[in-house]
Every structure is written in C-alpha cells, then in structure tokens.
Write a protein that holds these residues in place. Sequence first.
Motif, short mmCIF file in Angstrom:
data_model
loop_
_atom_site.label_atom_id
_atom_site.label_comp_id
_atom_site.label_asym_id
_atom_site.label_seq_id
_atom_site.Cartn_x
_atom_site.Cartn_y
_atom_site.Cartn_z
N SER A 57 -7.88 3.60 68.58
CA SER A 57 -9.07 4.29 69.10
C SER A 57 -10.20 3.29 69.35
O SER A 57 -11.00 3.47 70.27
CB SER A 57 -9.54 5.36 68.11
N SER A 101 -11.89 9.51 66.98
CA SER A 101 -10.87 9.56 65.93
C SER A 101 -9.92 10.69 66.27
O SER A 101 -10.34 11.85 66.34
CB SER A 101 -11.49 9.81 64.56
N ASN A 102 -8.66 10.37 66.52
CA ASN A 102 -7.70 11.39 66.91
C ASN A 102 -7.59 12.48 65.85
O ASN A 102 -7.66 13.67 66.14
CB ASN A 102 -6.34 10.75 67.17
N SER A 103 -7.50 12.08 64.60
CA SER A 103 -7.38 13.05 63.51
C SER A 103 -8.72 13.65 63.11
O SER A 103 -8.79 14.76 62.57
CB SER A 103 -6.75 12.39 62.28
N GLY A 104 -9.78 12.91 63.37
CA GLY A 104 -11.10 13.34 62.93
C GLY A 104 -11.35 13.05 61.47
O GLY A 104 -12.38 13.45 60.91
N THR A 106 -10.63 9.71 60.12
CA THR A 106 -10.63 8.26 59.91
C THR A 106 -11.77 7.89 58.97
O THR A 106 -12.95 8.12 59.27
CB THR A 106 -10.81 7.52 61.25
N ALA A 125 -18.29 13.67 69.46
CA ALA A 125 -16.99 13.33 68.88
C ALA A 125 -15.88 13.52 69.89
O ALA A 125 -15.87 14.49 70.64
CB ALA A 125 -16.72 14.19 67.64
N THR A 127 -11.99 13.98 69.43
CA THR A 127 -11.00 14.19 68.39
C THR A 127 -10.09 15.35 68.78
O THR A 127 -10.39 16.09 69.72
CB THR A 127 -11.68 14.50 67.04
N ASN A 128 -8.98 15.48 68.04
CA ASN A 128 -8.07 16.59 68.36
C ASN A 128 -8.36 17.82 67.51
O ASN A 128 -7.66 18.83 67.63
CB ASN A 128 -6.60 16.16 68.20
N SER A 132 -12.13 19.19 61.86
CA SER A 132 -12.01 17.98 61.04
C SER A 132 -13.40 17.59 60.53
O SER A 132 -14.43 18.14 60.93
CB SER A 132 -11.43 16.85 61.87
N SER A 145 -6.80 16.44 72.17
CA SER A 145 -5.49 16.68 71.58
C SER A 145 -4.39 16.63 72.62
O SER A 145 -4.61 16.94 73.80
CB SER A 145 -5.48 18.04 70.87
N THR A 164 -7.60 9.90 75.55
CA THR A 164 -8.93 9.44 75.14
C THR A 164 -9.55 8.56 76.22
O THR A 164 -10.74 8.71 76.56
CB THR A 164 -8.84 8.65 73.82
#
Length: 326
Positions: A57, A101-104, A106, A125, A127-128, A132, A145, A164
Amino acid sequence: MNNELQNTYIASAKRVIDIEASAIENLASRLNENFEKACDILFSCTGKVVVSGMGKSGHIGNKIAATLASTGTPSFFMHPGEANHGDLGMLSKGDVLLAISNSGETSEIVNLLPVVKRLGIRVVAMTNSAQSSLGQYADIVLDISVEQEACSLGLAPTSSTTATLVMGDALAVALLDKKGFTSDDFALSHPGGSLGRKLLLKVGDIMLSGSDIPLTKSDATVAEALLEISKKGLGMTGIIDSAGILLGVFTDGDLRRILDARVDLHSAQVIDVMTQGGKTTTQEELAVEALNLMESHKISALMVVDSDRKPIGAFNMHMLLKAGVL
C-alpha cells in the motif's frame, strides 16, 4: 521452450488480467457520494495532501502522491513507520491525510490516527472495510475492496493494489478537472521532462543569434551565399537588403535546383535564385509550434525575425532534436 509450459504462462497471465480487469470494473460501479465528498475534502485542502500506507500500500501510495503533485494537488508521501518515530511532524494544520490500508487494521497506520485527529487533520481512508479501525476514524471512506486477489494463492496483494492505484488516479484526475489544470500547468511541474520542454521551450531559447546567424546580402553571388551556408552550418542562409530586412532564403534545396539548371554559381546573383519571402518565426514562439511549421512545409531550418522582419536568429531541426523538442 516447451509449448505446454508456454501455454501455462499465457493462461496464468490471462487469468490475472481478467481478475484485475473485473476488480476495476467493480470499483467503478461503487463510486458514489463518498467519492464526491473525498474530492471535496482534497479540493478544499489548504495545506498538502499527505499520503500514507505500509508495505505494498505504501508503494502504491507513493505513486498516488506523485500523481497528485504533478496534476495540481500539492502532495507528498509519509511512511507510517517513520511517522510513528518522529516524522509525524511533517503534518500540519490544513493538511489532509490520505491513509491506505486494505484491511483497515495496519498497526502503523492505526497508531497515527489518534494524534492526527487531535491535530484536527481530516482523514480520507482507502480500505476494504468501513467498519475497520481506519474506517471508523476516517472522515470519509473510499471502498477499494476486491472479490479476489489475482495471485493463485489468494495471498499476494495484486487485484487490491491495482484497485487502490486506479482509485488514486481517479481522485487525481477528478481534482485536475475540477481545478481546470492545463497542459501548460503540467509542463511547469515537469520542466525537465519531454512534455515540459515541448510546452515551455521557446524559439529564443535555442536559436543561434548575432554573428552566428547565416546572412547574405542580396547583391551577393550564389557562390558567396554557399560560403555562408558552409560557414554557419544550418543548410541555408537568409538574404537581406541594405536595410537588413529579410527578403528570402537560399537553401540546399535551392542549390540543387540551380545545379540542375546549370546556373553559373560565380556569376548568378543569389537574389535571382533564392526562395522569395521564406517561412519565418519569432523568438517568442514555442519551439514545438516552430517544429510543426517546419514539418508541415517540409523545411529543415527557419529564420527568426523581429517585428520589422529583420533577422535576429536562426535554427534547424538538429537543434530542436538536441533540445529534446523532437
């Protein structure tokens, strides 16, 4: 190479492209008022857009920051790990944090958020998961996502980083359009690039001037004009009258024509065999416009004149090539 092995490579590549293309298509279908609000936040930013992300990221964030900066939105990348150990001082009031942050979840990103919010800095943000930690802290969430990663193991960030990157480009171009950012503006932020040279470089920046200009009096012979062409090395000479006004040009092409006509080079006057008038330009003209003029008329050199049609410079295709305009 074994055909079966080669086909496996191609099949894998096609599968990756299909998956990532699908991820981008799905991304477009999720653009909504959140995207508009994110653009409004970035557009109204009075400081800089500070992009931050960890790992892959972070690599994508670096590129997004560079794209924003080069398209009219002042921006830079801040490494979240370094920010947790002192570099958070890069942030100041009026900035906006674009956190990726893909996961949210990090940790390096999440650890920054309480301090960032206390500073009154708005957070966009990418994020997926809006649920998160990053999503909950953010002022607005952009959904990046994807249904699946293109990696056959489903582990390596592939589709998610592509999504992203595309979302970042979408933000940058939407802001570019909103600001009315032009190609001239782009060139000003890329003065060392080929586009910058084409859009900023003027004829006056590259032309020969003074005693280097190839000039021949109108009462000179063709032989004398040829000596001037050979001496100055531009493949042509301007022909001027007694007042220094350009009457025309004598070129290599003119020489070939009179040789075919068996004209005596030592007795014929150059004014009788020159190209009358001749194409000219000014020192304020963009070099790329002068290039277009030369290409459209199939000529390799130009005289540069002032408002009284007196020569003040000259240049040829080789000089444009050397300057990076070609």
